[in-house]
Design a protein around this motif. Structure first.
Motif, short mmCIF file in Angstrom:
data_model
loop_
_atom_site.label_atom_id
_atom_site.label_comp_id
_atom_site.label_asym_id
_atom_site.label_seq_id
_atom_site.Cartn_x
_atom_site.Cartn_y
_atom_site.Cartn_z
N TYR A 178 48.30 48.94 27.24
CA TYR A 178 48.21 47.49 27.15
C TYR A 178 48.77 46.79 28.38
N PHE A 179 48.12 45.62 28.66
CA PHE A 179 48.68 44.63 29.58
C PHE A 179 49.10 43.42 28.74
N THR A 180 49.92 42.59 29.33
CA THR A 180 50.21 41.31 28.70
C THR A 180 48.93 40.49 28.68
N SER A 181 48.65 39.81 27.58
CA SER A 181 47.39 39.09 27.42
C SER A 181 47.16 38.11 28.58
N GLY A 182 45.98 38.22 29.25
CA GLY A 182 45.61 37.32 30.33
C GLY A 182 46.41 37.54 31.60
N SER A 183 47.17 38.62 31.67
CA SER A 183 48.05 38.85 32.81
C SER A 183 47.86 40.27 33.35
N ALA A 184 48.44 40.53 34.52
CA ALA A 184 48.41 41.86 35.11
C ALA A 184 49.69 42.63 34.85
N ASN A 254 37.43 36.86 35.29
CA ASN A 254 37.56 38.27 34.92
C ASN A 254 37.55 39.19 36.14
N ALA A 255 36.82 38.81 37.19
CA ALA A 255 36.85 39.62 38.40
C ALA A 255 38.26 39.66 38.99
N GLY A 256 38.92 38.51 39.02
CA GLY A 256 40.29 38.47 39.52
C GLY A 256 41.26 39.17 38.60
N LEU A 257 41.05 39.04 37.26
CA LEU A 257 41.94 39.70 36.31
C LEU A 257 41.83 41.22 36.43
N GLY A 258 40.59 41.72 36.58
CA GLY A 258 40.41 43.17 36.75
C GLY A 258 41.09 43.67 38.01
N LEU A 259 41.00 42.90 39.11
CA LEU A 259 41.64 43.31 40.36
C LEU A 259 43.15 43.26 40.25
N ALA A 260 43.66 42.21 39.62
CA ALA A 260 45.11 42.09 39.49
C ALA A 260 45.69 43.25 38.68
N ARG A 261 45.03 43.65 37.62
CA ARG A 261 45.52 44.77 36.80
C ARG A 261 45.38 46.10 37.56
#
Length: 322
Positions: A178-184, A254-261
């Protein structure tokens, strides 16, 4: 009377003979010349042509001999200059430099001999470039050049097993990552697994498949990110370099969220001593790729299996140009 008639006939016959002989003589003329005179003229013309050819050949030979003499003289002068230059160069060189110079000179001579042999076998620079590319591919696949024919023969006869690709490690929320929801930001449990079991699995695969690049790919589902602005352009490099915390990343899609994670996972892996000699690359697939390597056709809602990190390993790409 009869006697006079006989005399007249004899005179007539005598006067007719020279005329016949003169007509035969005229039949042997060519342009006013007899056959013998014509043959003499023809021989004379041939002699003139032969004399002209001999003169031209003699001139060419003399020019070639003169040019050869000039080249020999230039060769002597250049040889003298080379000897003089070598003596001057050698006088100012230490023993170590002289040995190095002589070694490099021998290598140049050897290289020149190899080039000459290749030219004798009609090998062009393009052929050598292709051979170098083939040798690089063989080396990348751990195939010695001298064993390549045997390997090819085995491949043609089906004695070699199909290539075994490194496995893809998929870490999804459905599997407890898991990640924190909406976060990396990583949960503590996720971070512990990255530092232990997952790092061990990656290290084992790196050794088994002789690869040196780890790709960390962040995937999301198709839920929209509730943020209007992104700071990834400004903060990503700082987070990768460790100058900023992962929480500093604020993706707006979502592109930025995937990269951040992916950056968050990559930073944990880079710190592991077992992966110190490996290049770790964070990437994003956004919401486009569903599990099973297929493009999405549109699937809204909360899908845990799609929110995942995929870890792929490969060998560093090398150009085939020499």
């Amino acid at each position: 009377r009869r006697a006079e008639t006989a005399v007249v006939q004899m005179v007539t016959q005598a006067s007719g003979s020279p005329k016949l002989e003169h007509k035969g003589y005229n039949r042997g003329l060519i342009l006013g010349l007899t056959m013998a005179e014509s043959m003499l003229l023809l021989v004379f013309c041939l002699l003139l042509v032969a004399a002209a050819m001999i003169t031209a050949e003699r001139k060419q030979r003399m020019d070639a001999e003169q040019r050869l003499a000039q080249l020999e003289q230039q060769n002597k002068e250049l040889s003298a200059l080379l000897v003089e230059a070598q003596s001057k160069l050698g006088s100012n060189m230490s023993a170590t430099d002289r040995a190095k110079f002589e070694s490099e000179w021998r290598e140049l001579v050897s290289a020149r001999q190899i080039i000459d042999r290749l030219k004798m076998n009609d090998a062009s620079p393009a052929d050598l470039a292709k051979l170098a590319a083939v040798a690089k591919v063989l080396a990348a696949n751990n195939i010695p050049l001298d064993k390549a024919p045997d390997q090819l023969e085995q491949l043609l006869h089906g004695d070699i097993k199909p290539h075994e690709w490194p496995p893809i490690i998929s870490l999804s929320e459905a599997g407890g990552y898991y990640f924190t929801s909406g976060s990396a930001a990583l949960t503590r449990e996720f971070e512990d697994k990255l530092e232990t079991s997952i790092a061990d699995q990656i290290a084992d695969n790196l050794e088994r498949y002789q690869v040196d690049v780890v790709e960390v790919i962040g995937h999301t589902d198709e839920q929209r990110v509730a943020r209007s602005t992104s700071n990834l352009d400004d903060a990503s490099i700082g987070v990768i370099d460790g100058q900023l915390p992962v929480d500093a990343l604020q993706p707006a899609d979502n592109a930025g969220l995937g990269l951040a994670r992916a950056i968050a996972v990559a930073n944990i892996l880079k710190e592991n001593p077992k992966l110190k000699d490996v290049t770790v690359l964070p990437m994003s697939a956004a919401q486009l790729v569903i599990p099973g390597d297929a493009l999405t056709s549109g699937q809204a809602g909360d899908v845990k299996e799609r929110r995942r990190i995929e870890i792929r390993i490969r060998r560093r790409a090398e150009s085939l140009q020499p």
